[in-house]
Design a protein around this motif. Structure first.
Motif: not given
Length: 77
Positions: A32, A34-35, A38-41
């Motif tokens: 994954e 981290r953008h 925020g959040g993960f891709v």
């Protein structure tokens, strides 16, 4: 997102960290990213399914292919 899509995000400084963690759904490891907002891709295949690797080394190689030079290994078990 696919490897190519993630490479584009990396080139545009949209993702800031690569993380390898144990897969909840399968026996293996997922990658994954981290953008920056925020959040993960997650790294997925062309159909949008999360890619799962049997070992940390292979998962790390995929993160390196995106462009990162270091990877964080998350211990979530």
């Amino acid at each position: 997102m696919t490897l190519t899509e993630l490479q584009n995000l990396y080139a545009n400084s949209e993702i800031v960290e690569a993380v390898i963690e144990p897969s909840i759904q399968a026996n293996g490891w997922i990658v994954e990213f981290r953008h920056r907002r925020g959040g993960f891709v997650p790294l997925t295949d062309g159909a949008g399914s999360e890619k799962c690797y049997r070992d940390i080394d292979t998962a790390t190689e995929r993160a390196f292919e995106v462009g990162f030079h270091q990877v964080r290994i998350a211990d979530t078990f």
